[in-house]
Enzyme design. Sequence first.
Site, short mmCIF file in Angstrom:
data_model
loop_
_atom_site.label_atom_id
_atom_site.label_comp_id
_atom_site.label_asym_id
_atom_site.label_seq_id
_atom_site.Cartn_x
_atom_site.Cartn_y
_atom_site.Cartn_z
N HIS A 15 54.02 -14.86 62.27
CA HIS A 15 55.02 -15.78 62.80
C HIS A 15 55.21 -15.57 64.31
CE1 HIS A 15 59.53 -16.77 63.10
NE2 HIS A 15 58.97 -17.91 62.77
N ARG A 16 54.94 -16.58 65.10
CA ARG A 16 55.08 -16.53 66.58
C ARG A 16 54.24 -15.40 67.20
NH1 ARG A 16 61.70 -16.76 67.34
NH2 ARG A 16 62.14 -18.04 65.52
N GLU A 42 51.22 -18.65 63.07
CA GLU A 42 52.22 -19.73 63.21
C GLU A 42 52.64 -19.85 64.67
OE1 GLU A 42 56.39 -21.53 63.08
OE2 GLU A 42 55.76 -19.61 63.92
N ASP A 44 54.77 -22.68 67.74
CA ASP A 44 55.75 -23.76 67.91
C ASP A 44 55.39 -24.56 69.16
OD1 ASP A 44 57.86 -22.73 65.90
OD2 ASP A 44 57.55 -21.00 67.21
N HIS A 57 59.08 -21.25 71.25
CA HIS A 57 59.93 -21.54 70.10
C HIS A 57 61.14 -22.42 70.47
CE1 HIS A 57 63.23 -20.90 67.23
NE2 HIS A 57 62.26 -20.99 66.34
N GLU A 117 53.89 -25.69 64.21
CA GLU A 117 55.20 -26.34 63.99
C GLU A 117 55.55 -27.25 65.16
OE1 GLU A 117 58.67 -23.86 63.20
OE2 GLU A 117 59.94 -25.64 63.42
N LYS A 119 58.30 -28.78 67.04
CA LYS A 119 59.72 -28.46 67.20
C LYS A 119 60.49 -29.66 67.75
CE LYS A 119 60.83 -24.22 66.16
NZ LYS A 119 61.62 -24.13 64.95
N ASP A 240 57.12 -11.74 60.67
CA ASP A 240 56.97 -11.19 62.03
C ASP A 240 56.13 -9.92 62.02
OD1 ASP A 240 58.68 -13.12 63.13
OD2 ASP A 240 60.47 -11.89 62.81
O1 G3P Z 1 57.11 -21.49 60.15
C1 G3P Z 1 58.43 -21.50 59.80
C2 G3P Z 1 59.37 -20.92 60.77
O2 G3P Z 1 58.74 -20.64 61.98
C3 G3P Z 1 60.52 -21.83 60.99
O3 G3P Z 1 61.55 -21.23 61.68
O4 G3P Z 1 62.94 -21.11 63.69
O5 G3P Z 1 61.17 -19.42 63.31
O6 G3P Z 1 60.58 -21.74 63.94
P1 G3P Z 1 61.54 -20.86 63.22
CA CA Z 2 58.29 -21.87 63.89
#
Ligand code: G3P
Ligand code: CA
Length: 245
Positions: A15-16, A42, A44, A57, A117, A119, A240
């Site tokens: 994630h990120r 992942e 954004d 993000h 994602e 956003k 994460d």
């Molecule tokens: O991939 C899902 C997750 O990233 C969504 O929440 O706020 O971390 O972008 P957020």
């Molecule tokens: Ca995200």
Amino acid sequence: MSNEYSNQSYQLIAHRGLPQDYPENTLIGYQHAFALPIDMLEIDIHYTKDKQLVVIHDDTIDRTSNGKGKVKDYTLEELKKLDFGSYHQGHFEGEQIPTFDEVLDLHSRSSKKLLIEIKKPSQYPGIEKMIVDQLKEKQVPTHKVILQSFDFDSVSKLAHMNVPYELGVLISKKKYWYKSPDFKAIAKIANYINPNYSIVNKHFMEKAHAEHLKVMPYTVNDSKEARKLIDLNIDGIITDIPDRL
Ligand code: G3P
Ligand code: CA
């Protein structure tokens, strides 16, 4: 991935990047994430004042840079002068905001998938087409991309564009308190329903799988929680800490 707790397989998603060890959504974080035995990364996406796709993000730069204000009020050139590394406790001074193009270049040297994602698409008219055009221009293999958003209309737009990529609808915890997701409507446009992990239970999984929707909850940083979700037969886990979970 398989594990000692079940014989099910699931996707492991960074994630990120690796936001606990590197500044989130930066090339250095992505490089280290791609080097791990993950299945997907992942990211954004937003765009700048001069309509350049960038990876960050928040819709503001306040939290992760030494600047202030909305991403969409800066040109790419202006954003590139800012420091997106120093907010992190490590020594990452001078790390820049990555463009989508730069991330795709890095991704082209990896076998992992990108979970992209979109956003706040309502703030960025035409962003869906811009992302798809760039993926096509870079000739990213269709099986290496999943596009997702919390915005149902944005995912619906992509579905109606007949894009060759898998699609996902994200479900936040807050939304769930008003009403349960419409699994049937989501299944008409998407392949994934990716919820806040706290709303996943047996009922949720049954409803999703009955509609052939895959489920990849976010953001799971606790191994007990991960074990519970894996036993519920989730299809992927967004974390994460993919190296420590
Ligand atoms: O991939 C899902 C997750 O990233 C969504 O929440 O706020 O971390 O972008 P957020
Ligand atoms: Ca995200």
